[in-house]
Design a protein around this motif. Structure first.
Motif, PDB file in Angstrom:
ATOM      1  N   HIS A 173      47.175  37.795  42.715  1.00 46.42           N
ATOM      2  CA  HIS A 173      46.711  38.096  44.053  1.00 46.42           C
ATOM      3  C   HIS A 173      46.919  39.590  44.309  1.00 46.42           C
ATOM      4  CE1 HIS A 173      46.680  36.688  48.515  1.00 46.42           C
ATOM      5  NE2 HIS A 173      46.078  37.833  48.358  1.00 46.42           N
ATOM      6  N   LEU A 174      45.855  40.282  44.663  1.00 44.59           N
ATOM      7  CA  LEU A 174      45.878  41.727  44.913  1.00 44.59           C
ATOM      8  C   LEU A 174      45.696  41.981  46.402  1.00 44.59           C
ATOM      9  CD1 LEU A 174      45.528  44.692  43.499  1.00 44.59           C
ATOM     10  CD2 LEU A 174      43.151  44.323  44.129  1.00 44.59           C
ATOM     11  N   LEU A 177      35.893  44.201  41.238  1.00 50.07           N
ATOM     12  CA  LEU A 177      36.993  43.479  40.586  1.00 50.07           C
ATOM     13  C   LEU A 177      36.676  41.995  40.462  1.00 50.07           C
ATOM     14  CD1 LEU A 177      40.141  45.203  42.105  1.00 50.07           C
ATOM     15  CD2 LEU A 177      39.381  45.277  39.726  1.00 50.07           C
ATOM     16  N   GLN A 178      36.030  41.424  41.474  1.00 51.47           N
ATOM     17  CA  GLN A 178      35.670  40.007  41.412  1.00 51.47           C
ATOM     18  C   GLN A 178      34.629  39.744  40.322  1.00 51.47           C
ATOM     19  OE1 GLN A 178      34.756  39.553  45.613  1.00 51.47           O
ATOM     20  NE2 GLN A 178      36.584  38.298  45.886  1.00 51.47           N
ATOM     21  N   LEU A 205      36.777  40.231  37.009  1.00 49.23           N
ATOM     22  CA  LEU A 205      37.866  39.269  36.862  1.00 49.23           C
ATOM     23  C   LEU A 205      37.571  38.029  37.701  1.00 49.23           C
ATOM     24  CD1 LEU A 205      40.734  41.872  37.333  1.00 49.23           C
ATOM     25  CD2 LEU A 205      39.994  40.873  35.162  1.00 49.23           C
ATOM     26  N   ILE A 212      39.832  36.052  40.584  1.00 48.84           N
ATOM     27  CA  ILE A 212      40.905  36.855  41.150  1.00 48.84           C
ATOM     28  C   ILE A 212      40.908  36.709  42.672  1.00 48.84           C
ATOM     29  CG2 ILE A 212      39.529  38.966  41.322  1.00 48.84           C
ATOM     30  CD1 ILE A 212      42.100  40.539  40.682  1.00 48.84           C
ATOM     31  N   LYS A 213      42.089  36.645  43.243  1.00 45.87           N
ATOM     32  CA  LYS A 213      42.231  36.590  44.700  1.00 45.87           C
ATOM     33  C   LYS A 213      42.569  37.993  45.180  1.00 45.87           C
ATOM     34  CE  LYS A 213      43.785  31.838  44.802  1.00 45.87           C
ATOM     35  NZ  LYS A 213      44.866  30.924  45.167  1.00 45.87           N
ATOM     36  N   ILE A 214      41.745  38.504  46.077  1.00 45.57           N
ATOM     37  CA  ILE A 214      41.935  39.859  46.606  1.00 45.57           C
ATOM     38  C   ILE A 214      41.952  39.803  48.122  1.00 45.57           C
ATOM     39  CG2 ILE A 214      41.010  42.188  46.731  1.00 45.57           C
ATOM     40  CD1 ILE A 214      39.657  41.668  44.023  1.00 45.57           C
ATOM     41  N   SER A 241      51.480  38.676  47.805  1.00 41.58           N
ATOM     42  CA  SER A 241      50.649  39.371  46.815  1.00 41.58           C
ATOM     43  C   SER A 241      51.478  39.783  45.606  1.00 41.58           C
ATOM     44  CB  SER A 241      50.005  40.609  47.446  1.00 41.58           C
ATOM     45  OG  SER A 241      49.189  40.231  48.530  1.00 41.58           O
TER      46      SER A 241
END
Length: 89
Positions: free
Chosen positions: A1-2, A22-23, A26, A29-31, A51
């Motif tokens: 998680h970012l 980024l999504q 990756l 990914i949870k941002i 995070s």
């Protein structure tokens, strides 16, 4: 998680692009991005706590923002891994 930390006035568009890219790179990914995920401005520290990595997008006025400084302080106190991105002039 970012967690994406930025100042709204000068960094909003750029961090939205960073999140989208980024999504793509990756999948899954949870941002965290405030315009998409913020429910309570008083809970910034909780969002930081949940995070794994904090990305600071450093643009004009970042260090003058009270909320940005809260995010910096919390990240350092919690010893979170940091990624620094400075906006090019």
């Amino acid at each position: 998680h970012l967690f994406n930390s930025h100042i709204w006035s000068t960094g909003q568009d750029a961090v939205a692009v960073i999140k989208r890219q980024l999504q793509i790179l990756l999948p899954g990914i949870k941002i965290f991005l405030d315009v998409d995920d913020l429910e309570d401005i008083g809970a910034l520290e909780e969002y930081i706590q949940r995070s794994q990595v904090i990305l600071f997008f450093l643009s004009r006025g970042y260090f003058k923002s009270r909320n940005c400084l809260r995010e910096v302080r919390s990240s350092l106190e919690m010893d979170k891994p940091l990624v620094l991105v400075q906006e090019a002039d």
